[in-house]
Every structure is written in C-alpha cells, then in structure tokens.
Design a protein around this motif. Structure first.
Motif, short mmCIF file in Angstrom:
data_model
loop_
_atom_site.label_atom_id
_atom_site.label_comp_id
_atom_site.label_asym_id
_atom_site.label_seq_id
_atom_site.Cartn_x
_atom_site.Cartn_y
_atom_site.Cartn_z
N ALA A 345 0.83 -1.21 0.00
CA ALA A 345 0.00 0.00 0.00
C ALA A 345 0.86 1.26 0.00
N HIS A 376 -5.96 -2.70 3.89
CA HIS A 376 -4.95 -2.05 3.05
C HIS A 376 -5.42 -1.81 1.62
N ASP A 378 -8.16 -0.14 -1.29
CA ASP A 378 -8.97 1.05 -1.49
C ASP A 378 -10.31 0.75 -2.14
#
Length: 424
Positions: A345, A376, A378
C-alpha cells in the motif's frame, strides 16, 4: 480457384458485383473477423491489385493479397491457412470447422489449431430460423426478456460455463477493446486549438506562407495511460476465474495499456511478455508452459514479499494501480501477509481487490487472510463474470482519485480503529 473461373464476370442473386469481387470481399471479411486490422477500403485495394496480376497464377494472387493485408510476420501462418481453405475448395467452411479437430498422421503430432479462424467462422455462420410454435390453448400476454445471448453470457459465472460457452466468451472478450483512464502530464504537445499559443510553430507557418500570419498554432497538455499492475491468484480455488482474467488482460495489452501481469500460487511468475502475443490462445499456452504451480496451493504473503522486494520499485511508479485478484484464502503466515500488504500500500497509488466470492449476497470476510488484506485496499469488487470485469473500465477511468468504495467499509474502519494506539 473458387470464383476465378469463366463465370467470375456473371452477376449472382441480382447483384451487379462480379463473382470475383464478392469472393474477395468475403475473404477480407473473414480475415477481419479472425483478428486482422482491415477496413472496407482494403477490399477495394485488393480488387485493384488483382487487376495488375495474372488471375490464373495462384502464387501471384496470394502475394498480392498478402502484401495488402499482412502487418507483421506473425500473421503469415494465419493468412496462409485462410487463403488455402477459402480459395482451394468450395467446402471451405467444412475445412475451417475441421481445424478444431486434432488429427494424427503417421505418428506425427497434430497440427496447431487455428482458433481465430474457427471463431471467425462461428461469427459468420447464420443461425437457424426458429420453429413456429403451436398456438396456445389460452391467450396470454407475455413480455419476454430483451437480453441478447451475449448479455446473458456476460452475466454467467465463470465456474458454470461449459466448453462451448468458454469459446464464445473468449471470442466476446477478444473482439472488445477497452480504454482505461488517462493521466494529464506537464508536457505539452501540438494541438489544433487550445489556450497555450505556440509562437515558434506559428512563426514558422507564417514564413512558409510568405509572411502572412493566417493561422495560429497551439499546444496542450499531453495525456498518458495510467500504469496497471495485476497480481493474479492461480491456486486451485481460483483456476477458472484466473483463466478468464488472463483473456481479459490480453485484450487490455492489445489496446496498448501500460500493464504488468504477475501470477502467484506458491511462487511469483512474471507473464507480461507472454501476454504480448497477438493470439490469446498462444499467450495462454505459453503461460501454462511457463507457470508450474497452476491450480496448486496458495502462499499470498510469500508471493507479495517477493513482489515487494524485486518488482515493486520497477513497476509501481507513475501513480500505478494494483489489481489484486484473489479470494483471500491463505492459511499460512497471516502476520507476514498483513505486513506485506501494508508495504504494498505504501508503494502503490491505489489497490483494488477483485474477489470472486463477492458473487454471494451475504458475503462477509471472516477468514484471517481476508481480514489481513482488507484494511490495506482502497476498493473491493467482484470478479466472477464478464460484467464485473467490464465494470473495471469505469473504476480505472477515475484512477487518479484514491477513495474507498467497497461494500465492507465498516469492517475496514473497525480494523483501522483497532490498530490506532491508545493514549489513555
């Protein structure tokens, strides 16, 4: 040759075109359906070129058509197969169908099958007319569904497809060209209009026009495609989905997308170069020969550690997006998986997790591997049918925005709150 006899100049079916022109047009359509980048103008050029060669000489006709249609040496075997089958025998459709059947002659290995020609033939074969249904005893008003066969196929789960549906799905993916998001850069390029006037180019144009300043030249910000890195799980539980994602990635590579593809099961394998083959079947064949752990075990943490150590700095530059395709089922070192996901990330601009298990309405990431990955990422999306893969175009078109838009935001928020240090 078919269409090159004495009857070539006679019209057929009331059409004014000669028989030779009709055959050449059909041959060009066959090549276009097989993957050649041809337009209707190529058929006109082919007819004009055949006026300057001896029609009775097979080699001259082959050379003239090859010079107009071939754009690379890798297309030559496919062109020769299509030319021999189309212009040699009136039963060329049966010959094309026979390409799907492997044959053994005198102990020799069977020839390579031309699936692209078979797909082109399948696309050109007219469907049988439906049989008339007998009138019903009672008159009922029914509103049938308007979904086409392709739309129904796009909604089918990859794990439920049979062999014939797989071939149709591959042809559907192959004929589609996806266009993902663009990133605006600081560099300027020439443009016909804009807000940045190019004084040097405008002055050069005025000099060429004898000092008359008639037209302005402009420059605008150039755009480039955003880099994408695919990490694809090829373990036993992901085998069917991984193969479909590979065909989808091949279509993206043919659209000149900036993409790197890595496969992982018990080890990490870079297959980016193999996916650059023009034929997707050849690309998948090379990948299966290169990868040794297909449909085996899963070591997600170890694979991510190898990627972060050897490939992250080389591939995750320029606001790259990582597509992690896995079901998240890992029973080994969960702490290692959590640490490597946190490191990934930090390298990547955005991580999108594609999980086939999201096809279930009541899905909840209860496994320890899933709970280690989730904080971690999105975005969390499904990847179980073609529609879910095509929705990535909309998601990646806005790859400059780093947002969390998956349906389990509350789980991720709880995990992040648990990691916060207590100051009391």
């Amino acid at each position: 040759m078919t269409g090159m006899d004495a009857r070539a100049r006679e019209p057929a079916d009331g059409i004014a075109l000669p028989m030779l022109a009709r055959n050449v047009t059909h041959f060009m359509r066959l090549l276009r359906d097989a993957g050649f980048g041809l337009s209707p103008a190529h058929a006109v050029d082919a007819l004009e070129a055949l006026r300057h060669v001896e029609i009775g000489q097979r080699d001259e006709v082959r050379a003239a058509l090859a010079a107009l249609t071939l754009s690379g040496p890798d297309q030559r075997p496919l062109f020769d197969a299509a030319f021999d089958l189309f212009w040699r025998d009136p039963d060329w459709e049966g010959k094309l169908r026979a390409l799907l059947l492997p044959r053994v002659d005198a102990g020799a290995p069977p020839p390579r099958r031309s699936n692209r020609l078979a797909d082109a033939l399948a696309a050109r074969t007219p469907e049988a007319p439906p049989r008339p249904q007998p009138p019903a005893a009672e008159e009922r008003i029914a509103i049938p569904l308007t979904f086409s066969a392709q739309e129904r196929l796009a909604q089918r789960d990859f794990e439920t497809l049979d062999a014939e549906e797989w071939r149709a799905l591959q042809h559907l993916i192959r004929t589609r060209r996806a266009h993902l998001g663009l990133q605006r850069t600081r560099r300027l390029r020439a443009a016909t209009h804009g807000t940045h006037a190019d004084l040097r180019a405008s002055a050069k144009l005025a000099v060429r026009q004898h000092g008359e300043w008639l037209r302005w030249k402009y420059r605008q910000h150039a755009e480039r495609k955003l880099p994408i890195v695919l990490l694809l799980d090829i373990s036993g539980s992901m085998s069917q989905y991984s193969r479909a994602v590979l065909y989808f990635c091949h279509a993206l590579m043919q659209s000149r997308e900036r993409m790197h593809v890595f496969l992982f099961g018990t080890r990490l394998t870079n297959v980016t170069r193999a996916l650059r083959e023009r034929d997707p079947d050849d690309a998948v064949r090379l990948i299966t020969e290169q990868v040794r752990d297909w449909a085996g075990g899963t070591r997600i943490g170890t694979a991510l550690a190898e990627f972060n150590r050897h490939w992250a700095r080389r591939t995750l530059s320029g606001r790259a997006t990582v597509l992690l395709v896995t079901d998240g089922i890992d029973l080994e070192d969960i702490d290692l998986l959590d640490a490597e996901m946190a490191r990934l990330a930090r390298f990547a601009h955005r991580i999108v997790w594609l999980n086939p298990l999201l096809r279930y309405a009541g899905f909840s990431p209860q496994a320890r591997g899933m709970q280690a990955i989730l904080p971690h990422v999105d975005a969390l999306r499904a990847a179980h049918n073609l529609d879910s893969l095509l929705q990535l175009e909309t998601l990646l078109a806005h790859a400059t925005d780093r947002t969390t838009d998956h349906p389990t935001d509350h789980i991720k928020a709880d995990r992040q709150r648990q990691k916060r240090p207590s100051w009391k």
